[in-house]
Design a protein around this motif. Structure first.
Motif, PDB file in Angstrom:
ATOM      1  N   GLU A   1       0.833  -1.207   0.000  1.00 48.02           N
ATOM      2  CA  GLU A   1       0.000   0.000   0.000  1.00 48.02           C
ATOM      3  C   GLU A   1       0.868   1.258   0.000  1.00 48.02           C
ATOM      4  O   GLU A   1       0.600   2.219  -0.749  1.00 48.02           O
ATOM      5  CB  GLU A   1      -0.915  -0.003   1.222  1.00 48.02           C
ATOM      6  CG  GLU A   1      -1.861   1.193   1.270  1.00 48.02           C
ATOM      7  CD  GLU A   1      -2.793   1.151   2.467  1.00 48.02           C
ATOM      8  OE1 GLU A   1      -3.452   2.174   2.745  1.00 48.02           O
ATOM      9  OE2 GLU A   1      -2.859   0.100   3.138  1.00 48.02           O
TER      10      GLU A   1
ATOM     11  N   THR B   1       7.010  -0.016 -11.050  1.00 45.81           N
ATOM     12  CA  THR B   1       6.886   0.969 -12.126  1.00 45.81           C
ATOM     13  C   THR B   1       8.291   1.431 -12.517  1.00 45.81           C
ATOM     14  O   THR B   1       9.271   1.120 -11.821  1.00 45.81           O
ATOM     15  CB  THR B   1       6.072   2.175 -11.655  1.00 45.81           C
ATOM     16  OG1 THR B   1       6.791   2.818 -10.581  1.00 45.81           O
ATOM     17  CG2 THR B   1       4.690   1.761 -11.162  1.00 45.81           C
TER      18      THR B   1
ATOM     19  N   TYR C   1       1.942  -8.015  -8.581  1.00 43.40           N
ATOM     20  CA  TYR C   1       2.456  -6.653  -8.461  1.00 43.40           C
ATOM     21  C   TYR C   1       3.759  -6.552  -9.250  1.00 43.40           C
ATOM     22  O   TYR C   1       4.496  -7.521  -9.387  1.00 43.40           O
ATOM     23  CB  TYR C   1       2.731  -6.306  -6.993  1.00 43.40           C
ATOM     24  CG  TYR C   1       1.504  -6.344  -6.108  1.00 43.40           C
ATOM     25  CD1 TYR C   1       0.803  -5.182  -5.809  1.00 43.40           C
ATOM     26  CD2 TYR C   1       1.054  -7.554  -5.566  1.00 43.40           C
ATOM     27  CE1 TYR C   1      -0.327  -5.212  -4.992  1.00 43.40           C
ATOM     28  CE2 TYR C   1      -0.065  -7.601  -4.759  1.00 43.40           C
ATOM     29  CZ  TYR C   1      -0.752  -6.430  -4.476  1.00 43.40           C
ATOM     30  OH  TYR C   1      -1.873  -6.468  -3.675  1.00 43.40           O
TER      31      TYR C   1
ATOM     32  N   SER D   1       3.607   5.421  -6.059  1.00 45.16           N
ATOM     33  CA  SER D   1       3.657   5.056  -7.479  1.00 45.16           C
ATOM     34  C   SER D   1       4.927   4.290  -7.819  1.00 45.16           C
ATOM     35  O   SER D   1       5.437   4.371  -8.935  1.00 45.16           O
ATOM     36  CB  SER D   1       3.531   6.302  -8.376  1.00 45.16           C
ATOM     37  OG  SER D   1       2.282   6.930  -8.187  1.00 45.16           O
TER      38      SER D   1
ATOM     39  N   ARG E   1       2.729  -1.160  -9.311  1.00 37.84           N
ATOM     40  CA  ARG E   1       1.354  -1.199  -9.816  1.00 37.84           C
ATOM     41  C   ARG E   1       0.821  -2.613  -9.652  1.00 37.84           C
ATOM     42  O   ARG E   1       1.584  -3.591  -9.688  1.00 37.84           O
ATOM     43  CB  ARG E   1       1.296  -0.766 -11.280  1.00 37.84           C
ATOM     44  CG  ARG E   1       2.091  -1.653 -12.223  1.00 37.84           C
ATOM     45  CD  ARG E   1       1.922  -1.221 -13.675  1.00 37.84           C
ATOM     46  NE  ARG E   1       2.706  -2.064 -14.574  1.00 37.84           N
ATOM     47  CZ  ARG E   1       3.968  -1.843 -14.888  1.00 37.84           C
ATOM     48  NH1 ARG E   1       4.585  -0.759 -14.402  1.00 37.84           N
ATOM     49  NH2 ARG E   1       4.608  -2.674 -15.689  1.00 37.84           N
ATOM     50  N   ARG E   2      -0.490  -2.706  -9.483  1.00 44.85           N
ATOM     51  CA  ARG E   2      -1.127  -4.016  -9.305  1.00 44.85           C
ATOM     52  C   ARG E   2      -1.829  -4.409 -10.588  1.00 44.85           C
ATOM     53  O   ARG E   2      -2.487  -3.587 -11.231  1.00 44.85           O
ATOM     54  CB  ARG E   2      -2.127  -3.966  -8.153  1.00 44.85           C
ATOM     55  CG  ARG E   2      -2.793  -5.299  -7.845  1.00 44.85           C
ATOM     56  CD  ARG E   2      -3.688  -5.188  -6.638  1.00 44.85           C
ATOM     57  NE  ARG E   2      -4.302  -6.466  -6.309  1.00 44.85           N
ATOM     58  CZ  ARG E   2      -5.115  -6.674  -5.280  1.00 44.85           C
ATOM     59  NH1 ARG E   2      -5.399  -5.648  -4.468  1.00 44.85           N
ATOM     60  NH2 ARG E   2      -5.637  -7.855  -5.050  1.00 44.85           N
TER      61      ARG E   2
ATOM     62  N   GLU F   1       2.332   1.638  -3.463  1.00 45.42           N
ATOM     63  CA  GLU F   1       1.343   2.115  -4.436  1.00 45.42           C
ATOM     64  C   GLU F   1       1.083   3.607  -4.257  1.00 45.42           C
ATOM     65  O   GLU F   1       0.917   4.341  -5.235  1.00 45.42           O
ATOM     66  CB  GLU F   1       0.052   1.316  -4.299  1.00 45.42           C
ATOM     67  CG  GLU F   1       0.135  -0.097  -4.859  1.00 45.42           C
ATOM     68  CD  GLU F   1      -1.197  -0.818  -4.822  1.00 45.42           C
ATOM     69  OE1 GLU F   1      -1.814  -0.964  -5.889  1.00 45.42           O
ATOM     70  OE2 GLU F   1      -1.617  -1.225  -3.710  1.00 45.42           O
ATOM     71  N   ASP F   2       1.068   4.060  -2.997  1.00 50.24           N
ATOM     72  CA  ASP F   2       0.872   5.493  -2.733  1.00 50.24           C
ATOM     73  C   ASP F   2       1.990   6.325  -3.350  1.00 50.24           C
ATOM     74  O   ASP F   2       1.778   7.479  -3.741  1.00 50.24           O
ATOM     75  CB  ASP F   2       0.815   5.752  -1.221  1.00 50.24           C
ATOM     76  CG  ASP F   2      -0.470   5.233  -0.583  1.00 50.24           C
ATOM     77  OD1 ASP F   2      -1.430   4.971  -1.335  1.00 50.24           O
ATOM     78  OD2 ASP F   2      -0.489   5.081   0.654  1.00 50.24           O
TER      79      ASP F   2
END
Length: 264
Positions: free
Chosen positions: A50, A68, A65, A56, A59-60, A53-54
């Motif tokens: 999490e 990037t 996963y 960046s 990516r899921r 992802e916050d």
């Protein structure tokens, strides 16, 4: 927005974060894959993913996963930093014995080096490493301010058996030390007489002891009193190029050692 240092601290404070980002930079992975790689609980992995992802960084895509491009950038940069720090830590105690005027390449090239220091139980471990690398070599190039008796005996034995071609450049002080002892002088004369051994004398100072057996660069480090402090050896191409270039520089401005020189 967090500062760059805060982001570095965020990543550095958790080995699991570092591992997860490295894994996802290599290839897409599931939570199960990441749990196997880290040993972390699903709850811990959930928080890590999490947070990434916050930012960046990942990516899921369904149940997997992947990093990037910016996540890969951060992972690569952090891995490089870790490698640099690990290299510095391994070299820290030996840096005082690496002459700055002679070591004119990036010490990062020692990242994969074998570093050996003497201990109470193995005080001659660095020298033993020298002998291990020397034994069985087909060609050795060396430039040094010293030539210890064990190395001399090993080289002479292999040269006499026709198993080794030896090229050495030594300071006059190193040659004088050998000729002062009859047995060492005998071994040195044997090398001088051999067709597959070539020894030159350099009239100036050679600040360190370097041996290149079959492409491996080996440095034997001593302090100002001549006490053995450690050894470093590597197959890194940049270090090998440096060593061969230095050898050739000494070779060009040195003179051949003759049996007559040893009779004085």
């Amino acid at each position: 927005m967090e500062t760059a240092l805060e982001e570095i601290e965020f990543l550095a404070l958790s080995a699991n974060r570092v591992t997860v980002l490295e894994c996802l930079s290599e290839r897409p992975q599931s939570r199960t894959d990441l749990a196997d790689a880290t040993g972390a609980s699903q709850a811990t992995l959930g928080r890590i993913l999490e947070d990434f992802e916050d930012r960046s960084w990942i990516r899921r895509d369904g149940g997997t996963y992947a990093a990037t491009p910016t996540g890969e950038l951060v992972s690569d940069g952090f891995t490089n930093l870790l490698t640099i720090v690990e290299t510095e830590q391994s070299l820290r105690e030996l840096v005082p014995y690496l002459p700055a005027e002679a070591i004119d390449f990036d010490l990062a090239h020692f990242a994969d080096a074998t570093i050996i220091q003497p201990s109470q139980t193995r005080p001659s471990a660095p020298l033993q490493r020298t002998l291990d690398l020397t034994t069985g070599a087909s060609e050795i190039k060396s430039f040094s301010h010293a030539f210890n008796n064990q190395s001399l005996a090993t080289v002479e034995e292999q040269v006499a058996a026709g198993e080794l071609t030896f090229y050495g450049v030594f300071s006059q002080s190193a040659i004088d030390a050998l000729t002062a002892e009859s047995e060492l002088c005998r071994l040195l004369k044997s090398l001088v007489d051999a067709e597959n051994a070539h020894i030159n004398v350099y009239d100036g100072e050679i600040p360190l002891a370097v041996t290149v057996p079959d492409g491996v660069v080996h440095l034997l480090l001593r302090d100002d009193r001549g006490i053995l402090q450690g050894s470093i050896d590597t197959e890194n191409e940049a270090v090998r190029s440096w060593a061969i270039e230095r050898f050739e520089e000494y070779w060009e401005v040195s003179r051949p050692l003759t049996v007559t020189d040893l009779s004085h």
